[in-house]
Structures are given as structure tokens and as C-alpha cells.
Design an enzyme around this catalytic site. Sequence first.
Site, PDB file in Angstrom:
ATOM      1  N   GLU A   1       0.832  -1.213   0.000  1.00  0.00           N
ATOM      2  CA  GLU A   1       0.000   0.000   0.000  1.00  0.00           C
ATOM      3  C   GLU A   1       0.863   1.259   0.000  1.00  0.00           C
ATOM      4  O   GLU A   1       0.512   2.264  -0.626  1.00  0.00           O
ATOM      5  CB  GLU A   1      -0.962   0.021   1.182  1.00  0.00           C
ATOM      6  CG  GLU A   1      -1.926   1.188   1.079  1.00  0.00           C
ATOM      7  CD  GLU A   1      -3.139   1.064   1.978  1.00  0.00           C
ATOM      8  OE1 GLU A   1      -3.789   2.106   2.185  1.00  0.00           O
ATOM      9  OE2 GLU A   1      -3.451  -0.039   2.454  1.00  0.00           O
TER      10      GLU A   1
ATOM     11  N   GLY B   1      -5.509   4.590  -0.107  1.00  0.00           N
ATOM     12  CA  GLY B   1      -5.826   3.202  -0.400  1.00  0.00           C
ATOM     13  C   GLY B   1      -7.225   2.873   0.080  1.00  0.00           C
ATOM     14  O   GLY B   1      -7.593   3.194   1.214  1.00  0.00           O
TER      15      GLY B   1
ATOM     16  N   HIS C   1       0.243 -14.405  -0.198  1.00  0.00           N
ATOM     17  CA  HIS C   1       1.601 -14.675   0.269  1.00  0.00           C
ATOM     18  C   HIS C   1       1.964 -16.068  -0.227  1.00  0.00           C
ATOM     19  O   HIS C   1       1.342 -17.052   0.170  1.00  0.00           O
ATOM     20  CB  HIS C   1       1.658 -14.596   1.797  1.00  0.00           C
ATOM     21  CG  HIS C   1       1.080 -13.318   2.324  1.00  0.00           C
ATOM     22  ND1 HIS C   1       1.708 -12.103   2.174  1.00  0.00           N
ATOM     23  CD2 HIS C   1      -0.089 -13.065   2.954  1.00  0.00           C
ATOM     24  CE1 HIS C   1       0.963 -11.162   2.715  1.00  0.00           C
ATOM     25  NE2 HIS C   1      -0.139 -11.715   3.185  1.00  0.00           N
ATOM     26  N   VAL C   2       2.942 -16.154  -1.117  1.00  0.00           N
ATOM     27  CA  VAL C   2       3.258 -17.435  -1.767  1.00  0.00           C
ATOM     28  C   VAL C   2       4.529 -18.090  -1.243  1.00  0.00           C
ATOM     29  O   VAL C   2       4.759 -19.273  -1.506  1.00  0.00           O
ATOM     30  CB  VAL C   2       3.345 -17.273  -3.302  1.00  0.00           C
ATOM     31  CG1 VAL C   2       1.996 -16.852  -3.866  1.00  0.00           C
ATOM     32  CG2 VAL C   2       4.422 -16.284  -3.707  1.00  0.00           C
ATOM     33  N   ARG C   3       5.348 -17.357  -0.494  1.00  0.00           N
ATOM     34  CA  ARG C   3       6.598 -17.928   0.016  1.00  0.00           C
ATOM     35  C   ARG C   3       7.008 -17.146   1.263  1.00  0.00           C
ATOM     36  O   ARG C   3       6.952 -15.920   1.279  1.00  0.00           O
ATOM     37  CB  ARG C   3       7.687 -17.816  -1.051  1.00  0.00           C
ATOM     38  CG  ARG C   3       9.027 -18.413  -0.676  1.00  0.00           C
ATOM     39  CD  ARG C   3      10.088 -18.183  -1.751  1.00  0.00           C
ATOM     40  NE  ARG C   3       9.625 -18.530  -3.080  1.00  0.00           N
ATOM     41  CZ  ARG C   3       9.708 -19.740  -3.629  1.00  0.00           C
ATOM     42  NH1 ARG C   3      10.248 -20.726  -2.954  1.00  0.00           N
ATOM     43  NH2 ARG C   3       9.267 -19.952  -4.844  1.00  0.00           N
TER      44      ARG C   3
ATOM     45  N   GLY D   1      -7.227   6.312 -13.685  1.00  0.00           N
ATOM     46  CA  GLY D   1      -8.429   7.062 -14.025  1.00  0.00           C
ATOM     47  C   GLY D   1      -8.386   8.430 -13.360  1.00  0.00           C
ATOM     48  O   GLY D   1      -7.404   8.787 -12.702  1.00  0.00           O
TER      49      GLY D   1
END
Length: 149
Positions: free
Chosen positions: A73, A93, A100-102, A119
Site C-alpha cells: 500500500e 488506499g 503470500h506465496v513464500r 483514471g
Amino acid sequence: MLNPHLPSPEEFATLSPEALAARLSALPGTLGERLGIRFTHVARDRVDAVMPVDGNRQPAGRLHGGANIALAEELASVGSWANLDVTRQVAVGVDINATHVRGVTGGEVNASARLAYRGRTVMVWEIEVRDERGKLTCLARCTCNVINR
């Protein structure tokens, strides 16, 4: 209140991506400062930064997922600001998601945010976080709303 350390619209337009990064790293009083986020490149369509794992771990010893999300963010917000006149507008934001892959247990992570949509009132950023070996650790997407001050 506008952070007095935030570059002016003229500085956003004239400073190099590296000089902007140096100005935006560890802005006093921000979460980015507390997390140790250091920007390395700031441009209208891409923002890069690094963040230490040390001090940002979960109790199990891995990088905290919330720190990854805060990093994502932070990059999206700074990238959005680079597209605005910060004296008249602010970007906030409003939606973020991350996978989270690793896990990461040491060193620092490198993050890169790319502007996916710009935009008039909405910007969408895609963020990749990688470990020091270049392995993907987290994929995130953050949507920022543009608000007039």
C-alpha cells in the site's frame, strides 16, 4: 495534514526517479519509516522499494503478512501521489488484497509496483514482493481513490 517532507508537484516533475526515492524514504512519522521501507525508484508508472525482514517478523520468525501488505500500500500510495498535484489532491488506499506465496526469514524484500489503471478518481497498482534471491514471495493489488483536498 500534508507531510511537509512530501515533494511538491514541481519536484515530482523535475527530480529523477532515484532522487524522488531518496526524498520519500522514511518520511518522518509514517508507517514506512517504522517498517524501514526505503524507496529506490519513484516514477508515475513504477515504484520500487526494499524493506528489512528484521523488525517486521511474525512470532513464528517469518516476515509478517501485514508488513507485506503495508509495503504494497505504501508503494501504491506513493505512486499515486506521483500522478497528482499533492497540494490539491491526495490518494488513499481503499482496497488491497495479497497472496503470500513464500515465507521469508531474513535479509530484505524487494517490492515493485506497476500502475495497472489510471483514471480521474481511481488508480490500481499491481505489486510484486521478492526475496533477495529474486523469488516471488507476495502478489498484491491496491486500489487508491483520488480525493480533492
